[in-house]
Design a protein around this motif. Sequence first.
Motif, mmCIF file in Angstrom:
data_model
loop_
_atom_site.group_PDB
_atom_site.id
_atom_site.type_symbol
_atom_site.label_atom_id
_atom_site.label_comp_id
_atom_site.label_asym_id
_atom_site.label_seq_id
_atom_site.Cartn_x
_atom_site.Cartn_y
_atom_site.Cartn_z
ATOM 1 N N ARG A 153 0.607 -1.368 -0.037
ATOM 2 C CA ARG A 153 -0.063 -0.136 -0.019
ATOM 3 C C ARG A 153 0.848 1.081 -0.047
ATOM 4 N N GLY A 154 1.989 1.145 0.489
ATOM 5 C CA GLY A 154 2.917 2.294 0.802
ATOM 6 C C GLY A 154 2.352 3.166 1.802
ATOM 7 N N TRP A 155 1.448 2.837 2.608
ATOM 8 C CA TRP A 155 0.608 3.802 3.450
ATOM 9 C C TRP A 155 0.995 3.207 4.974
ATOM 10 N N LEU A 156 2.028 4.431 5.414
ATOM 11 C CA LEU A 156 2.764 3.802 6.812
ATOM 12 C C LEU A 156 2.184 4.423 7.943
ATOM 13 N N THR A 157 1.512 5.500 7.801
ATOM 14 C CA THR A 157 0.932 6.075 9.151
ATOM 15 C C THR A 157 -0.208 7.060 8.699
ATOM 16 N N ASN A 158 -0.699 7.914 9.798
ATOM 17 C CA ASN A 158 -1.765 8.777 9.369
ATOM 18 C C ASN A 158 -3.119 8.034 9.099
ATOM 19 N N HIS A 159 -3.370 7.267 10.431
ATOM 20 C CA HIS A 159 -4.677 6.675 10.437
ATOM 21 C C HIS A 159 -4.989 5.866 9.194
ATOM 22 N N GLY A 160 -3.888 5.015 8.983
ATOM 23 C CA GLY A 160 -3.967 3.819 7.845
ATOM 24 C C GLY A 160 -5.068 2.759 8.290
ATOM 25 N N PRO A 161 -5.134 1.677 7.429
ATOM 26 C CA PRO A 161 -6.042 0.686 7.535
ATOM 27 C C PRO A 161 -5.898 -0.290 8.778
ATOM 28 N N LEU A 162 -4.486 -0.413 8.979
ATOM 29 C CA LEU A 162 -4.160 -1.223 10.284
ATOM 30 C C LEU A 162 -4.575 -0.572 11.483
ATOM 31 N N VAL A 163 -4.467 0.713 11.739
ATOM 32 C CA VAL A 163 -4.605 1.428 12.759
ATOM 33 C C VAL A 163 -6.336 1.275 13.034
ATOM 34 N N THR A 164 -6.791 1.769 11.907
ATOM 35 C CA THR A 164 -8.356 1.465 11.903
ATOM 36 C C THR A 164 -8.886 0.321 12.387
ATOM 37 N N GLU A 165 -8.255 -0.756 11.608
ATOM 38 C CA GLU A 165 -8.679 -2.299 12.028
ATOM 39 C C GLU A 165 -8.429 -2.493 13.439
ATOM 40 N N LEU A 166 -7.336 -2.046 13.841
ATOM 41 C CA LEU A 166 -7.001 -2.345 15.429
ATOM 42 C C LEU A 166 -7.803 -1.749 16.331
ATOM 43 N N GLU A 167 -7.979 -0.313 16.098
ATOM 44 C CA GLU A 167 -9.321 0.337 16.895
ATOM 45 C C GLU A 167 -10.436 -0.370 16.850
ATOM 46 N N ALA A 168 -10.992 -0.889 15.785
ATOM 47 C CA ALA A 168 -12.200 -1.634 15.682
ATOM 48 C C ALA A 168 -12.215 -2.701 16.463
ATOM 49 N N ARG A 169 -11.140 -3.629 16.572
ATOM 50 C CA ARG A 169 -11.190 -4.716 17.316
ATOM 51 C C ARG A 169 -10.824 -4.609 18.578
ATOM 52 N N LEU A 170 -10.246 -3.273 19.019
ATOM 53 C CA LEU A 170 -10.071 -3.054 20.241
ATOM 54 C C LEU A 170 -11.341 -2.677 21.063
ATOM 55 N N GLN A 171 -12.378 -1.978 20.482
ATOM 56 C CA GLN A 171 -13.350 -1.447 20.620
ATOM 57 C C GLN A 171 -14.242 -2.822 20.853
ATOM 58 N N ASP A 172 -14.357 -3.659 20.163
ATOM 59 C CA ASP A 172 -14.976 -4.984 20.236
ATOM 60 C C ASP A 172 -14.530 -5.610 21.332
ATOM 61 N N TYR A 173 -13.383 -5.820 21.353
ATOM 62 C CA TYR A 173 -12.640 -6.661 22.637
ATOM 63 C C TYR A 173 -13.010 -6.134 23.717
ATOM 64 N N LEU A 174 -12.869 -4.719 23.941
ATOM 65 C CA LEU A 174 -12.885 -4.137 25.383
ATOM 66 C C LEU A 174 -14.357 -3.747 25.672
ATOM 67 N N GLY A 175 -14.948 -3.734 24.708
ATOM 68 C CA GLY A 175 -16.638 -3.551 24.909
ATOM 69 C C GLY A 175 -16.781 -2.183 25.129
ATOM 70 N N VAL A 176 -15.898 -1.028 24.602
ATOM 71 C CA VAL A 176 -16.360 0.349 24.656
ATOM 72 C C VAL A 176 -16.520 0.773 23.350
ATOM 73 N N LYS A 177 -16.906 2.083 23.474
ATOM 74 C CA LYS A 177 -17.479 2.856 22.105
ATOM 75 C C LYS A 177 -16.322 3.429 21.354
ATOM 76 N N HIS A 178 -15.220 3.988 22.228
ATOM 77 C CA HIS A 178 -14.434 4.659 21.211
ATOM 78 C C HIS A 178 -12.841 4.320 21.741
ATOM 79 N N VAL A 179 -12.051 3.741 20.888
ATOM 80 C CA VAL A 179 -10.499 3.463 21.169
ATOM 81 C C VAL A 179 -10.007 4.415 20.087
#
Length: 373
Positions: free
Chosen positions: A25-51
Motif C-alpha cells: 500500500r505504501g501507507w505507513l502512518t496517518n490513520h492507515g487501515p491497520l490502525v483503523t482495524e486495530l481500533e475497531a477490534r479493540l473497541q469490540d474486545y474491550l466493549g467500549v465505544k471509542h478507542v
Amino acid sequence: MINVTKTYLGDVEKFKAYVDGIYARGWLTNHGPLVTELEARLQDYLGVKHVLLTNNGTLALQVAYRALGLTGSAVTTPFSFVATSSSLQWEGIRPIFADIDALTWNISPEHIESRIVSDTTAIVGTHVFGNPCAVERIEEIARKHQLKVVYDGAHAFGVRHAGQSIFHWGDLSTLSFHATKLFHTIEGGAIVTNDDELARSVYLLGNFGIADVDKIVGIGINAKMNEFSAAMGLCILDDIENIFTQREEIAERYRTRLGDYLDLQQAEADSQLNNAYFPIGLTGESQLLRVRAALNDNGINPRRYFYPSLDTLDYLQPQAAQSTSRNLASRVLCLPIYPGLAREDQDRVIDTLIMECSQGRISYNDPNLAQVI
Ligand SMILES: *Cc1c(COP(=O)(O)O)cnc(C)c1O
C-alpha cells in the motif's frame, strides 16, 4: 537473567504478512487501515465505544487532559509510574498527591477530598498493577466537586469491574502499549471513551488540530500510531487469551506458594484482574534489598515498581508526605511474570523468596502490622 517481563512477540510470519501489506500500500502512518482495524477490534474486545490509538501512553495522558480542558491542579496518586504526574506537570497542571489505600494500593477516596483546592479540576487515578480504583466512590466525589476523572489504565488492559470493562469509568481512560506492557504495539497507547464529542476532541488534538484537508480547527500535537505498530498489535491481540491464561497460571502458583510469606495487593471487590504484574510487599526496605540481592544472585531481576513515591520528586511543588505510598514504595518488588516463563524459573523465584522471607516471618493479617513495618 530472568527479567521482570519479556516482550511478547507473536508469530513472525503473521507479522511479515502485515508488513508485506504495508509495503504494497505504501501507507505507513496517518490513520492507515491497520490502525483503523486495530481500533475497531479493540473497541469490540474491550466493549467500549471509542478507542483512539496513540504513539505512546504518555501522550495519551497529555491529550486526555487537554480534551477535558483541565487547568490548575489535579488530585492524583503518588504510587504510579512517573508519567502519570509528570504528564500533568508538562501540561501546566499541578499534581497534588492524595495518599493510597494500604490494601488495594490505589488512590484512597478517603484522602481525595481533603486534597482538593480551589483550582482543582480533576482526579487522576491509576489502576495500579491492573487493580481497579474505587471507581464508584471516586465518581461520587467528582460529581460533588464538579471534577473530571481521568484513569491512567496503562496496566489495566482487559480488566473488568462490576461485570464490564474498567474503561467504562471516568471521563477518559488511557492505556500504554509499550513493549513492556501485557498487550503492546512496540510503542503505543490509546485513549478510551464512550463520549462521541470527547472522542472527536481527542482525534483532533492528536492530529495537529487538522479536521480535514485545508481545515485546521485548533491547537494539536502529533499523537498518531503508525501502521507497523498496529500490525504488531493485531498479531498480539490474536493471542491475547493465551497470554491471559499463562499469566494466570504463574500468578496462581506464586499466590499459592508465597501468600503466607508476603504481603500481596488486595483486589478491589467485584473485579477481574489481568496479572499484568506480580507485586509483592516485603517487611521493609532492608528486607527488600536483601531479597533483591538474593534473587539477582540467582539470575533473577525483579523491579522496584514504583519507586520512589512520586511525592518525593523535587521538581514538583513541595508536597505533604504521603506516608502509605512512601511506605509501600520502599518495600514493593515486582516478580517476573510473562508467557513462557519456565516452571523451573518460577520455582527458583519462589524458593529464593521463601528462603529469604521465612526467617522473622510476620503475619500480614496482624492488626499491629503498622508497628511491624
Ligand atoms: C507505562 C506507563 C505509562 C507510560 O506509557 P508509555 O507508553 O511508556 O509512554 C504511564 N503510566 C503508567 C502507570 C505506566 O505504567
